[in-house]
Design an enzyme around this catalytic site. Structure first.
Site, short mmCIF file in Angstrom:
data_model
loop_
_atom_site.label_atom_id
_atom_site.label_comp_id
_atom_site.label_asym_id
_atom_site.label_seq_id
_atom_site.Cartn_x
_atom_site.Cartn_y
_atom_site.Cartn_z
N GLU A 168 -62.56 -0.79 77.88
CA GLU A 168 -62.05 0.58 77.85
C GLU A 168 -62.46 1.26 76.53
OE1 GLU A 168 -61.21 1.63 80.57
OE2 GLU A 168 -59.30 0.92 81.37
N HIS A 216 -66.16 3.35 80.64
CA HIS A 216 -66.03 1.89 80.48
C HIS A 216 -67.12 1.14 81.24
CE1 HIS A 216 -62.99 1.36 84.10
NE2 HIS A 216 -64.23 1.32 84.51
N ASN A 220 -64.36 7.15 82.49
CA ASN A 220 -64.09 7.23 81.04
C ASN A 220 -65.15 6.49 80.23
OD1 ASN A 220 -63.52 4.57 81.52
ND2 ASN A 220 -61.43 4.60 80.73
N ASP A 246 -65.41 -8.98 85.59
CA ASP A 246 -63.99 -8.86 85.24
C ASP A 246 -63.09 -9.30 86.38
OD1 ASP A 246 -64.68 -6.70 86.83
OD2 ASP A 246 -64.45 -5.22 85.24
#
Ligand code: PGA
Length: 259
Positions: free
Chosen positions: A143, A138, A136, A67
């Site tokens: 996400e 990801h 979380n 990313d």
């Protein structure tokens, strides 16, 4: 999923590095999927050391990063291109042409994202994907609620991710809210996945992705579908696993069989 509970993050980094090295010996033009963040730094330090001290050759290796932020130049200290140069690329002999990042600029970003996935396909796919995990759940910047078959595309970062990463920004510095990320489908295409997770901050995510249902709400849970995934944990990141004792025993028997 194979789960290895390590004594320390260093032990995890040693094991991941050892596997990369083994694969590199049999395939000098290895295709690596690379991650940023604090977690993979130990592996990068070890790869640099192997190159410097043992002359391990990376000249035919191809890399694809997971990313990159939208709106930061490659020279910006918070950009992932900068991070990778600083922690890995400046010290290794990978030709610049072999290093790839997801597109973040210019018109036709969507088309360029598709081309990123096509480029990965064209080199025969990713041999080893290095992964971390967000608190979380990801993977990359996929996400919660990301499509489980997504390709490379632009994502909006959640408040939680922005908060988790705000430690890297000084006050007043603008933190990007958008990023281009390999999709979950892209990541699942890797032949081998090595995920490291250290620290108690990751314990909820690890519990959810290992023992919870496959759900877009915890994107890492999709790795349950990937037959060649190993998780390298430490005790602190494994505390919420209901079957922890079973995973430790399983690893013990596997090691005995290998010896
Ligand atoms: P970290 O980030 O390695 O800095 O904990 C992992 C991630 O957000 O994927």
């Amino acid at each position: 999923m194979q789960i290895i509970v390590c004594e320390t993050p260093d032990e995890g980094a040693d094991l991941v590095t050892r596997e990369i090295l083994r694969r590199l010996e049999s395939k000098p033009d290895l295709v690596l999927g690379l991650a940023t963040g604090s977690t993979p730094i130990g592996v990068y330090e070890r790869l640099v050391r192997l190159h410097r001290e043992k002359g391990v050759d990376f000249s035919r290796v191809r890399t694809f990063n997971l990313d990159e932020y939208i709106g930061l130049s490659a020279e910006h200290p918070q950009s992932y291109r900068f991070f990778m140069r600083r922690h890995l690329f400046d010290a290794l002999n990978i030709p610049a042409a072999n290093i790839h990042f997801p597109p973040t600029e210019g018109p036709e970003l969507q088309r360029k994202c598709r081309e990123y996935d096509e480029k990965i396909q064209a080199v025969g796919g990713i041999d080893i994907q290095i992964l971390g995990i967000g608190s979380n759940g990801h993977i990359g910047f996929n996400e919660p609620t990301s499509s489980l078959r997504s390709g490379t595309r632009v994502k909006t970062l959640t408040e939680k991710t922005l908060r988790d990463n705000s430690r890297f920004y000084s006050s007043g510095e603008t933190q990007p809210h958008l990023a281009t990320t390999m999709g979950i489908g892209t990541i699942l295409g890797a032949k081998r996945i090595l995920l490291q997770a250290f620290g108690e901050k990751k314990a909820d995510a690890i519990r959810a992705i290992v023992e919870g249902p496959i759900s877009a709400f915890w994107p890492g849970s999709v790795l349950q579908l990937h037959p060649e995934t190993t998780l390298f944990l430490v005790r602190a990141s494994a505390t919420r696993l209901e079957m922890l004792e079973y995973y430790v025993r399983t690893h013990h028997y596997h090691r005995e069989l290998e010896e």
